[in-house]
Design a protein around this motif. Structure first.
Motif, PDB file in Angstrom:
ATOM      1  N   ALA A 183       0.441  -0.539 -14.634  1.00  0.00           N
ATOM      2  CA  ALA A 183       0.098  -1.951 -14.455  1.00  0.00           C
ATOM      3  C   ALA A 183       0.730  -2.492 -13.176  1.00  0.00           C
ATOM      4  O   ALA A 183       0.097  -3.259 -12.436  1.00  0.00           O
ATOM      5  CB  ALA A 183       0.562  -2.757 -15.663  1.00  0.00           C
ATOM      6  N   GLY A 184       1.960  -2.110 -12.898  1.00  0.00           N
ATOM      7  CA  GLY A 184       2.621  -2.554 -11.677  1.00  0.00           C
ATOM      8  C   GLY A 184       1.887  -2.081 -10.432  1.00  0.00           C
ATOM      9  O   GLY A 184       1.698  -2.853  -9.480  1.00  0.00           O
ATOM     10  N   ILE A 185       1.468  -0.833 -10.441  1.00  0.00           N
ATOM     11  CA  ILE A 185       0.708  -0.295  -9.303  1.00  0.00           C
ATOM     12  C   ILE A 185      -0.610  -1.039  -9.153  1.00  0.00           C
ATOM     13  O   ILE A 185      -1.020  -1.389  -8.043  1.00  0.00           O
ATOM     14  CB  ILE A 185       0.494   1.221  -9.460  1.00  0.00           C
ATOM     15  N   ALA A 186      -1.275  -1.312 -10.269  1.00  0.00           N
ATOM     16  CA  ALA A 186      -2.537  -2.058 -10.221  1.00  0.00           C
ATOM     17  C   ALA A 186      -2.319  -3.458  -9.647  1.00  0.00           C
ATOM     18  O   ALA A 186      -3.139  -3.955  -8.853  1.00  0.00           O
ATOM     19  CB  ALA A 186      -3.151  -2.139 -11.611  1.00  0.00           C
ATOM     20  N   LEU A 187      -1.230  -4.106 -10.010  1.00  0.00           N
ATOM     21  CA  LEU A 187      -0.929  -5.435  -9.467  1.00  0.00           C
ATOM     22  C   LEU A 187      -0.659  -5.380  -7.966  1.00  0.00           C
ATOM     23  O   LEU A 187      -1.079  -6.269  -7.217  1.00  0.00           O
ATOM     24  CB  LEU A 187       0.256  -6.052 -10.201  1.00  0.00           C
ATOM     25  N   ILE A 188       0.033  -4.338  -7.523  1.00  0.00           N
ATOM     26  CA  ILE A 188       0.280  -4.178  -6.084  1.00  0.00           C
ATOM     27  C   ILE A 188      -1.042  -4.023  -5.344  1.00  0.00           C
ATOM     28  O   ILE A 188      -1.284  -4.685  -4.330  1.00  0.00           O
ATOM     29  CB  ILE A 188       1.203  -2.971  -5.809  1.00  0.00           C
TER      30      ILE A 188
ATOM     31  N   GLU B   8       6.858  13.187 -11.396  1.00  0.00           N
ATOM     32  CA  GLU B   8       7.430  11.956 -11.931  1.00  0.00           C
ATOM     33  C   GLU B   8       6.559  11.421 -13.067  1.00  0.00           C
ATOM     34  O   GLU B   8       5.360  11.657 -13.114  1.00  0.00           O
ATOM     35  CB  GLU B   8       7.584  10.928 -10.813  1.00  0.00           C
ATOM     36  N   SER B   9       7.172  10.706 -13.968  1.00  0.00           N
ATOM     37  CA  SER B   9       6.445  10.207 -15.134  1.00  0.00           C
ATOM     38  C   SER B   9       5.730   8.899 -14.823  1.00  0.00           C
ATOM     39  O   SER B   9       6.067   8.201 -13.870  1.00  0.00           O
ATOM     40  CB  SER B   9       7.415   9.982 -16.297  1.00  0.00           C
ATOM     41  N   ILE B  10       4.740   8.603 -15.652  1.00  0.00           N
ATOM     42  CA  ILE B  10       4.033   7.321 -15.562  1.00  0.00           C
ATOM     43  C   ILE B  10       3.842   6.796 -16.971  1.00  0.00           C
ATOM     44  O   ILE B  10       3.687   7.563 -17.919  1.00  0.00           O
ATOM     45  CB  ILE B  10       2.683   7.444 -14.812  1.00  0.00           C
ATOM     46  N   ASN B  11       3.921   5.490 -17.093  1.00  0.00           N
ATOM     47  CA  ASN B  11       3.642   4.841 -18.372  1.00  0.00           C
ATOM     48  C   ASN B  11       2.785   3.607 -18.094  1.00  0.00           C
ATOM     49  O   ASN B  11       2.439   3.330 -16.941  1.00  0.00           O
ATOM     50  CB  ASN B  11       4.939   4.494 -19.110  1.00  0.00           C
ATOM     51  N   LEU B  12       2.470   2.882 -19.135  1.00  0.00           N
ATOM     52  CA  LEU B  12       1.584   1.735 -18.985  1.00  0.00           C
ATOM     53  C   LEU B  12       2.176   0.681 -18.053  1.00  0.00           C
ATOM     54  O   LEU B  12       1.468   0.110 -17.216  1.00  0.00           O
ATOM     55  CB  LEU B  12       1.273   1.122 -20.358  1.00  0.00           C
ATOM     56  N   ALA B  13       3.463   0.416 -18.163  1.00  0.00           N
ATOM     57  CA  ALA B  13       4.095  -0.591 -17.312  1.00  0.00           C
ATOM     58  C   ALA B  13       4.037  -0.193 -15.834  1.00  0.00           C
ATOM     59  O   ALA B  13       3.746  -1.026 -14.973  1.00  0.00           O
ATOM     60  CB  ALA B  13       5.539  -0.809 -17.745  1.00  0.00           C
ATOM     61  N   LYS B  14       4.297   1.077 -15.528  1.00  0.00           N
ATOM     62  CA  LYS B  14       4.224   1.544 -14.141  1.00  0.00           C
ATOM     63  C   LYS B  14       2.795   1.451 -13.618  1.00  0.00           C
ATOM     64  O   LYS B  14       2.567   1.016 -12.487  1.00  0.00           O
ATOM     65  CB  LYS B  14       4.716   2.982 -14.017  1.00  0.00           C
TER      66      LYS B  14
ATOM     67  N   ALA C  41       0.836  -1.203   0.000  1.00  0.00           N
ATOM     68  CA  ALA C  41       0.000   0.000   0.000  1.00  0.00           C
ATOM     69  C   ALA C  41       0.870   1.252   0.000  1.00  0.00           C
ATOM     70  O   ALA C  41       0.590   2.218  -0.727  1.00  0.00           O
ATOM     71  CB  ALA C  41      -0.940  -0.004   1.202  1.00  0.00           C
ATOM     72  N   GLY C  42       1.924   1.231   0.800  1.00  0.00           N
ATOM     73  CA  GLY C  42       2.836   2.374   0.836  1.00  0.00           C
ATOM     74  C   GLY C  42       3.469   2.630  -0.518  1.00  0.00           C
ATOM     75  O   GLY C  42       3.569   3.775  -0.971  1.00  0.00           O
ATOM     76  N   THR C  43       3.895   1.569  -1.188  1.00  0.00           N
ATOM     77  CA  THR C  43       4.500   1.702  -2.510  1.00  0.00           C
ATOM     78  C   THR C  43       3.525   2.288  -3.519  1.00  0.00           C
ATOM     79  O   THR C  43       3.875   3.195  -4.288  1.00  0.00           O
ATOM     80  CB  THR C  43       5.007   0.330  -3.001  1.00  0.00           C
ATOM     81  N   ALA C  44       2.312   1.789  -3.523  1.00  0.00           N
ATOM     82  CA  ALA C  44       1.310   2.289  -4.468  1.00  0.00           C
ATOM     83  C   ALA C  44       0.989   3.760  -4.219  1.00  0.00           C
ATOM     84  O   ALA C  44       0.908   4.562  -5.160  1.00  0.00           O
ATOM     85  CB  ALA C  44       0.039   1.439  -4.381  1.00  0.00           C
ATOM     86  N   VAL C  45       0.834   4.134  -2.960  1.00  0.00           N
ATOM     87  CA  VAL C  45       0.516   5.527  -2.638  1.00  0.00           C
ATOM     88  C   VAL C  45       1.688   6.442  -2.981  1.00  0.00           C
ATOM     89  O   VAL C  45       1.503   7.523  -3.549  1.00  0.00           O
ATOM     90  CB  VAL C  45       0.096   5.675  -1.155  1.00  0.00           C
ATOM     91  N   ILE C  46       2.910   6.010  -2.666  1.00  0.00           N
ATOM     92  CA  ILE C  46       4.088   6.823  -2.986  1.00  0.00           C
ATOM     93  C   ILE C  46       4.228   6.996  -4.496  1.00  0.00           C
ATOM     94  O   ILE C  46       4.568   8.079  -4.987  1.00  0.00           O
ATOM     95  CB  ILE C  46       5.362   6.212  -2.375  1.00  0.00           C
ATOM     96  N   ALA C  47       3.965   5.947  -5.256  1.00  0.00           N
ATOM     97  CA  ALA C  47       4.032   6.061  -6.716  1.00  0.00           C
ATOM     98  C   ALA C  47       3.016   7.088  -7.218  1.00  0.00           C
ATOM     99  O   ALA C  47       3.332   7.913  -8.082  1.00  0.00           O
ATOM    100  CB  ALA C  47       3.786   4.706  -7.368  1.00  0.00           C
ATOM    101  N   ALA C  48       1.821   7.068  -6.661  1.00  0.00           N
ATOM    102  CA  ALA C  48       0.801   8.040  -7.055  1.00  0.00           C
ATOM    103  C   ALA C  48       1.204   9.455  -6.657  1.00  0.00           C
ATOM    104  O   ALA C  48       1.036  10.399  -7.437  1.00  0.00           O
ATOM    105  CB  ALA C  48      -0.544   7.667  -6.421  1.00  0.00           C
ATOM    106  N   ILE C  49       1.741   9.637  -5.463  1.00  0.00           N
ATOM    107  CA  ILE C  49       2.197  10.961  -5.026  1.00  0.00           C
ATOM    108  C   ILE C  49       3.307  11.459  -5.941  1.00  0.00           C
ATOM    109  O   ILE C  49       3.336  12.637  -6.314  1.00  0.00           O
ATOM    110  CB  ILE C  49       2.670  10.916  -3.553  1.00  0.00           C
ATOM    111  N   GLY C  50       4.217  10.573  -6.315  1.00  0.00           N
ATOM    112  CA  GLY C  50       5.292  10.957  -7.222  1.00  0.00           C
ATOM    113  C   GLY C  50       4.776  11.490  -8.538  1.00  0.00           C
ATOM    114  O   GLY C  50       5.246  12.517  -9.052  1.00  0.00           O
ATOM    115  N   VAL C  51       3.773  10.825  -9.082  1.00  0.00           N
ATOM    116  CA  VAL C  51       3.204  11.244 -10.369  1.00  0.00           C
ATOM    117  C   VAL C  51       2.368  12.510 -10.209  1.00  0.00           C
ATOM    118  O   VAL C  51       2.497  13.459 -10.988  1.00  0.00           O
ATOM    119  CB  VAL C  51       2.362  10.107 -10.980  1.00  0.00           C
TER     120      VAL C  51
END
Length: 108
Positions: free
Chosen positions: A89-94, A81-87, A66-76
């Motif tokens: 998808a990774g967040i969705a899997l987490i 920070e950039s986001i692409n389809l692979a990122k 959960a921390g990783t997913a939230v931090i990734a969203a805050i980064g974007v």
């Protein structure tokens, strides 16, 4: 109660990790203090969750995922920070993994 404390641990860890970025390598002392205090509080809260008999694997996976997913969203959203389809998808899997752990249960 364990799930509420775990949620608090996740929130504190997210604040600390965001402050880590803002501390600019610990050159901004105020943000550096938030980092140290936040991580200390997050680990203390996580320890309390484990004391309440939540499985360590579930607690840590939910906390980290959960921390990783939230931090990734805050980064974007806030840190440019950039986001692409692979990122994405990774967040969705987490998130999916965290949901599955919750559905499977995680306390004795």
């Amino acid at each position: 109660m364990a799930w509420l404390i775990l949620a608090a641990a996740i929130i504190v860890e997210v604040v600390a990790t965001t402050a880590l970025k803002l501390s600019d390598g610990f050159s901004h002392k105020g943000w550096a203090l938030v980092v140290v205090a936040g991580y200390a509080a997050a680990f203390l809260l996580l320890a309390q969750v484990l004391k309440l008999q939540m499985d360590v694997g579930t607690a840590y996976a939910v906390w980290a995922g959960a921390g990783t997913a939230v931090i990734a969203a805050i980064g974007v959203l806030f840190l440019g920070e950039s986001i692409n389809l692979a990122k994405a998808a990774g967040i969705a899997l987490i998130i999916g993994g965290v949901v599955m752990l919750n559905l499977a249960g995680g306390t004795h």
